[in-house]
Design a protein around this motif. Structure first.
Motif, short mmCIF file in Angstrom:
data_model
loop_
_atom_site.label_atom_id
_atom_site.label_comp_id
_atom_site.label_asym_id
_atom_site.label_seq_id
_atom_site.Cartn_x
_atom_site.Cartn_y
_atom_site.Cartn_z
N GLU A 218 -1.07 0.12 -4.21
CA GLU A 218 -2.49 0.19 -4.59
C GLU A 218 -2.69 1.09 -5.82
OE1 GLU A 218 -6.79 1.43 -2.54
OE2 GLU A 218 -4.91 1.51 -1.39
N TYR A 219 -1.97 2.20 -5.87
CA TYR A 219 -2.10 3.10 -7.00
C TYR A 219 -1.61 2.44 -8.30
CZ TYR A 219 -0.99 6.94 -10.16
OH TYR A 219 -0.89 7.76 -11.26
N VAL A 220 -0.44 1.80 -8.22
CA VAL A 220 0.12 1.15 -9.42
C VAL A 220 -0.79 0.00 -9.87
CG1 VAL A 220 2.08 -0.16 -10.31
CG2 VAL A 220 2.46 1.84 -8.85
N SER A 221 -1.34 -0.77 -8.93
CA SER A 221 -2.23 -1.88 -9.31
C SER A 221 -3.50 -1.35 -9.99
CB SER A 221 -2.59 -2.69 -8.07
OG SER A 221 -1.45 -3.26 -7.48
N THR A 222 -4.03 -0.24 -9.48
CA THR A 222 -5.24 0.34 -10.09
C THR A 222 -4.95 0.82 -11.51
OG1 THR A 222 -6.00 1.02 -7.91
CG2 THR A 222 -7.01 2.09 -9.80
N GLU A 223 -3.82 1.50 -11.72
CA GLU A 223 -3.47 1.98 -13.05
C GLU A 223 -3.20 0.82 -14.01
OE1 GLU A 223 -3.43 5.07 -14.27
OE2 GLU A 223 -4.35 5.69 -12.36
N LEU A 224 -2.63 -0.24 -13.52
CA LEU A 224 -2.36 -1.40 -14.35
C LEU A 224 -3.67 -2.05 -14.79
CD1 LEU A 224 -0.29 -3.31 -15.63
CD2 LEU A 224 -0.27 -4.59 -13.46
N ASP A 225 -4.65 -2.13 -13.90
CA ASP A 225 -5.95 -2.71 -14.28
C ASP A 225 -6.64 -1.84 -15.33
OD1 ASP A 225 -5.49 -4.74 -12.49
OD2 ASP A 225 -6.66 -3.82 -10.86
N LYS A 226 -6.56 -0.52 -15.19
CA LYS A 226 -7.18 0.36 -16.17
C LYS A 226 -6.52 0.23 -17.54
CE LYS A 226 -8.67 3.93 -12.88
NZ LYS A 226 -8.51 5.36 -12.47
N THR A 227 -5.20 0.12 -17.52
CA THR A 227 -4.47 0.00 -18.79
C THR A 227 -4.80 -1.30 -19.48
OG1 THR A 227 -2.67 1.32 -17.87
CG2 THR A 227 -2.19 0.03 -19.83
N ARG A 228 -4.90 -2.37 -18.79
CA ARG A 228 -5.24 -3.67 -19.38
C ARG A 228 -6.67 -3.67 -19.90
NH1 ARG A 228 -2.28 -7.76 -15.01
NH2 ARG A 228 -0.16 -7.50 -15.88
N ALA A 229 -7.57 -3.01 -19.19
CA ALA A 229 -8.95 -2.91 -19.68
C ALA A 229 -9.01 -2.12 -20.99
CB ALA A 229 -9.83 -2.25 -18.63
#
Length: 308
Positions: A218-229
């Motif tokens: 969950e943490y890695v998925s959240t950081e990945l979404d922020k980075t792509r945004a």
């Protein structure tokens, strides 16, 4: 005295024996005993006693024959009367029956419990090399987890029993060194035992699934979404690098989850036909053996007292 001058007629040497000298003694002369330095005579050695003619003429084995005759003449031990033997047998039988009755009474007083059983399959992945020790450790961890407070406490609270009481009635074991885990739960009712086994299995499956890398994923998925945004507004090189690193980390978590063993229900909960604990036949046999152990010394003691 002879008148012919030839000397005495008794064959003596011609000496005249006077009345004062008396006749010569015919007793053997006693040898003189030497004296010690203290002046006391020494003791004579004890003479040896040799067998007489009667002893030498006695046949061989006469002493043994006399001993045998004495043994035969001694009174034989008296046998126990038949009446007394019957009394002792009746006493022993009575003791055995009393012990059997007590064992049966104790068995009937103990409440009967029934067993609810379920079996789980916990496969150990071949990719997780380290051999038998790693496999044994994984299975032992699952056994402890099923009987732990984290699994038992919610189920015990739902049924109104203490955690310690429910843990005492739960038995978890590996079947014949395999990957199958057997869970047994005892209860006073068959339906309740099956229900408890099912609820414990469900709770264990939930905790086992929660021990995976869900928080890290969950943490890695959240950081990945922020980075792509952020890349949509500012396509900087450092953000591209971070995106690739987060994607690789998410892939490694997914691979680890796929390689981790997943427990599955192999046999749904069911009720074991035989009641839990020893049966009445075992209780009666145990009582009979206990009765024999008690009756044997009692009978022997009474028999010895009767003979006295």
């Amino acid at each position: 005295m002879s008148t012919n001058g030839t000397g005495p007629s008794d064959g003596s040497n011609g000496s005249v024996v006077t009345p004062d000298q008396g006749a010569p003694s015919t007793a053997p002369a006693t040898p003189h005993e030497p004296e010690c330095a203290t002046g006391t005579p020494r003791t004579r050695p004890v003479p040896q006693v040799w067998p007489t003619a009667a002893d030498r003429d006695a046949p061989a084995g006469a002493g043994w024959d006399a001993l045998h005759e004495k043994i035969e003449e001694s009174p034989a031990p008296q046998a126990m009367p038949l009446r007394e033997a019957r009394r002792l047998a009746q006493l022993a039988l009575m003791i055995v029956l009393v012990c059997v009755g007590l064992a049966g009474g104790v068995w009937f007083l103990i409440p009967t419990e029934y067993t609810g059983r379920t079996e789980l399959l916990y496969p150990v992945a071949v990719e997780q090399s380290t051999g038998f020790l790693r496999e044994d450790r994984n299975l032992t961890t699952q056994l402890l987890l099923i009987g732990s407070r984290a699994v038992v406490e919610p189920v015990a609270g739902a049924h109104g029993v203490t955690v310690e009481d429910l843990q005492r009635r739960v038995t978890v074991e590996v079947v014949d060194s395999s990957e199958i885990i057997r869970v047994d739960v005892r209860a006073a009712d068959r339906a309740e035992a099956v229900q408890l086994a099912g609820e414990l299995t469900t709770r264990y499956m939930e905790i086992s699934a929660g021990t995976r890398s869900a928080p890290a994923r969950e943490y890695v998925s959240t950081e990945l979404d922020k980075t792509r945004a952020a890349l949509r507004t500012n396509p900087a090189p450092n953000l591209r690098e971070r995106e690739r690193a987060l994607v690789a980390q998410l892939d490694s978590l997914t691979t680890a989850d796929l390689a981790r063993p997943v427990p599955t229900v192999l046999v749904p909960p069911f009720s074991v036909s035989a009641p839990a604990g020893p049966g009445v036949d075992v209780a009666l046999v145990t009582g009979a053996l206990l009765g024999v152990l008690v009756a044997a010394p009692v009978v022997l003691l009474r028999a010895r007292r009767r003979r006295r």
